[in-house]
Write a protein that holds these residues in place. Structure first.
Motif, mmCIF file in Angstrom:
data_model
loop_
_atom_site.group_PDB
_atom_site.id
_atom_site.type_symbol
_atom_site.label_atom_id
_atom_site.label_comp_id
_atom_site.label_asym_id
_atom_site.label_seq_id
_atom_site.Cartn_x
_atom_site.Cartn_y
_atom_site.Cartn_z
ATOM 1 N N GLU A 1 -23.267 -15.093 -0.136
ATOM 2 C CA GLU A 1 -23.385 -15.340 -1.570
ATOM 3 C C GLU A 1 -24.666 -14.689 -2.094
ATOM 4 O O GLU A 1 -25.754 -14.921 -1.567
ATOM 5 C CB GLU A 1 -23.405 -16.848 -1.828
ATOM 6 N N GLY A 2 -24.529 -13.832 -3.095
ATOM 7 C CA GLY A 2 -25.668 -13.139 -3.670
ATOM 8 C C GLY A 2 -26.095 -11.896 -2.913
ATOM 9 O O GLY A 2 -26.990 -11.182 -3.362
ATOM 10 N N SER B 1 -28.229 -19.537 3.712
ATOM 11 C CA SER B 1 -27.187 -18.695 3.124
ATOM 12 C C SER B 1 -25.854 -19.418 3.079
ATOM 13 O O SER B 1 -25.583 -20.311 3.890
ATOM 14 C CB SER B 1 -27.002 -17.414 3.954
#
Length: 150
Positions: free
Chosen positions: A133-134, A104
């Motif tokens: 992120e995401g 991550s």
């Protein structure tokens, strides 16, 4: 990075975002080093083969590893030029709403909640939201207390 010249510039920013950090990658060597330093060798953090069959499909970072990255997030989010030294004074509420799978990328968002004059500087209470992120949920939300000394 957001740069402030003087602490007084922060007074009008209570309740507002004062900085966003750079992204930091969380790879297995970092997770293992944290496990070694803290003696927390739980398989969900340290055994990629077993964790692949576990609830997250991979190893995940320790919640306290995520929390321990706060100083690094601070370094790239904002600074006050006149401050000669910042001190960690502690934490209030801390939560880990979502896991951090290996690989991550994380960053911190800083919202100034309180600013109090103390001898030689100010005490700040900043709400730090660590996002992946995401990811759809934060991985950590903490009220961080620091003392910024002139």
């Amino acid at each position: 990075m957001r740069i402030f010249e003087r602490l007084e510039e922060l007074e009008s920013l209570i309740g507002q975002e004062i900085g966003v950090s750079d992204w930091i990658a969380v790879e297995q060597p970092r997770i293992q080093a944290f496990a070694d330093a803290t003696e927390d060798q739980q398989w969900i953090h340290t055994d990629p083969a077993r964790a692949a069959a576990g609830p997250f499909g991979a190893t995940i970072a320790h919640g306290f590893l995520t929390l321990s990255l706060l100083p690094r997030f601070y370094q790239t989010a904002f600074r006050v030029e006149e401050v000669r030294m910042g001190l960690n004074y502690g934490l209030d509420r801390v939560r880990f709403p979502a896991p951090v799978p290996v690989g991550s990328k994380l960053r911190g968002r800083f919202v100034l909640r309180k600013l109090e004059a103390i001898d030689g500087g100010v005490q700040m209470m900043v709400e730090v939201t660590v996002e992946r992120e995401g990811g759809s949920k934060p991985v950590c939300v903490a009220e961080s207390l620091t003392r910024q000394m002139r």
